[in-house]
Design an enzyme around this catalytic site. Structure first.
Site, short mmCIF file in Angstrom:
data_model
loop_
_atom_site.label_atom_id
_atom_site.label_comp_id
_atom_site.label_asym_id
_atom_site.label_seq_id
_atom_site.Cartn_x
_atom_site.Cartn_y
_atom_site.Cartn_z
N TYR A 107 5.29 4.70 11.25
CA TYR A 107 5.58 3.26 11.40
C TYR A 107 6.34 2.63 10.23
CZ TYR A 107 1.12 2.97 8.85
OH TYR A 107 0.10 3.14 7.95
N HIS A 148 -2.96 4.16 5.57
CA HIS A 148 -4.13 3.28 5.67
C HIS A 148 -5.39 3.97 5.16
CE1 HIS A 148 -6.83 0.26 7.31
NE2 HIS A 148 -7.47 1.20 7.95
N ARG A 165 0.88 -1.18 0.00
CA ARG A 165 0.00 0.00 0.00
C ARG A 165 0.91 1.22 0.00
NH1 ARG A 165 -0.85 2.26 4.84
NH2 ARG A 165 -1.13 0.54 6.25
C1 LIG Z 1 -13.46 -6.97 13.32
C2 LIG Z 1 -12.66 -5.72 13.17
N1 LIG Z 1 -11.64 -5.45 14.00
C3 LIG Z 1 -10.91 -4.32 13.84
C4 LIG Z 1 -11.21 -3.42 12.87
C5 LIG Z 1 -10.39 -2.12 12.72
N2 LIG Z 1 -9.58 -2.17 11.50
C6 LIG Z 1 -9.98 -1.58 10.36
S1 LIG Z 1 -8.91 -1.82 9.10
C7 LIG Z 1 -7.86 -2.70 10.07
C8 LIG Z 1 -6.59 -3.27 9.49
C9 LIG Z 1 -6.83 -4.33 8.47
O1 LIG Z 1 -5.63 -4.66 7.80
P1 LIG Z 1 -5.61 -5.64 6.58
O2 LIG Z 1 -6.50 -6.80 6.82
O3 LIG Z 1 -4.18 -5.96 6.30
O4 LIG Z 1 -6.25 -4.81 5.38
P2 LIG Z 1 -5.73 -3.45 4.68
O5 LIG Z 1 -6.37 -2.31 5.44
O6 LIG Z 1 -4.24 -3.45 4.77
O7 LIG Z 1 -6.23 -3.51 3.29
C10 LIG Z 1 -8.35 -2.80 11.38
C11 LIG Z 1 -7.65 -3.48 12.49
C12 LIG Z 1 -12.31 -3.70 12.01
N3 LIG Z 1 -12.67 -2.90 11.01
N4 LIG Z 1 -13.01 -4.86 12.17
#
Ligand SMILES: Cc1ncc(C[n+]2csc(CCOP(=O)(O)OP(=O)(O)O)c2C)c(N)n1
Ligand SMILES: [Mg+2]
Length: 350
Positions: A258, A249, A245
């Protein structure tokens, strides 16, 4: 190539026949337009025209390659990161962004587009994909579900349950992990002790494939092969697309806190759009005029999106209280009455 518990986990195989010229041009155009969309939506978030935007700049190959590898009648189960996948599917870009401007609905008709709403609760879309695919299998309907998931979300219980269920039921699902190296600020090394995310497939009894997610042709081939196998009764596959990415975020995140210095620059050298363009130019599939035409089309697309974006209808805030309860519980009735009074007072002031 390595073999784990009888299931092949391979790094991408290079020897495949070249895709038809028209398809390669289509992949290129969709990626350039997807890049322009990411740029424009990020600009909307900075201009206060969009509440939030999770950019997929750097991940366009994963999204474009996977969507064009399945049939329009196959179902997509996207996360919040998959705007470019939805755009590639042909969904109106204003509708794609509805969720991120705070609308209570996803913007498009999931049944018409064969695309579930973009999912924010991590990994829950994998269960929906497994359920839909299994129902299609039982009905004899040749539909495949393509479930998108991030590297971080592979730690969720729902991911485990969905893969286990799909494998046991031989449900026609392709689970596509976009390993973009981070879950917000958490790097992959702190997320899992597994050698690769594709290795996880072995524990469920399904094939796991790992591809270069910045190479659209590799993504296309891997998803196409997995979808063909699923459609012919071969069950689900886990595809790990290794990517990065390039932006934070979301616009609410500061990635300089980070990321190791120089990391994003290294990955920018593997930019999927530039790589494809250079390759197609070298192969004579594109010439500089064709590239300029695609660039101009993408710029015009972004300008039109910007012009249309603020025209879409303003929604009635009272809709917040509709569509969930047949009869509102007392505390929501009270909130609805308060909001109605506030709106009426604001209206009088205008
Ligand atoms: C069940 C749940 N726990 C925590 C979150 C908060 N949260 C939103 S995005 C994220 C990170 C997800 O990372 P990844 O799966 O690698 O996807 P990316 O954002 O990198 O595409 C988190 C912890 C959420 N949306 N849903
Ligand atoms: Mg991630």
């Amino acid at each position: 190539m390595s073999v784990l518990s009888g299931y092949e986990v391979r790094d991408a195989t290079p020897a495949r026949p070249a895709l038809p010229t028209e398809l390669r041009r289509r992949l290129h155009r969709a990626m350039v337009v997807g890049r322009a969309f990411n740029r424009q939506a990020t600009a909307f978030s900075r201009q206060g025209r969009l509440a939030v935007y999770p950019s997929s700049r750097g991940q366009e190959a994963c999204q474009v390659g996977s969507v064009l590898a399945v049939r329009p009648t196959d179902w997509l189960f996207p996360t919040y990161r998959e705007s470019v996948a939805l755009l590639t599917r042909g969904i109106d870009p204003v509708e794609v962004l509805s969720l991120f401007r705070g609308d209570r609905h996803c913007g498009y008709n999931p049944r018409a587009e064969h695309t579930a709403p973009q999912c924010t609760p991590l990994a829950t879309q994998c269960l929906h994909a497994a359920g839909l695919a299994d129902a299609a299998r039982m009905a004899g309907d040749p539909v495949v579900a393509l479930a998108y998931i991030g590297d971080g979300a592979t730690s969720e219980g729902d991911f485990h349950e969905a893969l286990n269920y799909a494998a046991v039921r031989r449900a026609p699902v392709v689970f596509l992990v976009q390993n973009n190296q981070y879950a917000i600020s958490v790097p992959l090394a702190k997320q899992t002790a597994a050698r690769t995310l594709a290795d996880k497939a072995a524990g469920y009894g399904m094939p796991g494939v790992r591809v270069d997610g910045n190479d659209v042709l590799e993504v296309y081939h891997a998803v196409r092969e997995a979808a063909d196998r699923a459609r012919s009764g071969g069950g689900p596959t886990l595809v790990e697309a290794v990517t990065y990415r390039l932006e934070a975020h979301t616009n609410a995140d500061d990635d300089s806190r980070y990321r190791p210095e120089g990391e994003a620059e290294d990955w920018a050298d593997r930019d999927p759009v530039v790589r494809l363009e250079e390759r197609l130019l070298a192969e004579g599939v594109l010439d500089t005029e064709a590239v300029a035409e695609v660039e101009a089309a993408a710029t015009a697309f972004a300008a039109e999106l910007s012009a249309r974006f603020d025209e879409s209808p303003r929604r009635d805030p009272m809709e917040l209280f509709q569509h969930v309860y047949h009869q509102l519980p007392p505390h929501l009735r009270e909130q609805a009455a308060r909001l109605a009074a506030e709106l009426a007072a604001a209206h009088e002031e205008e």
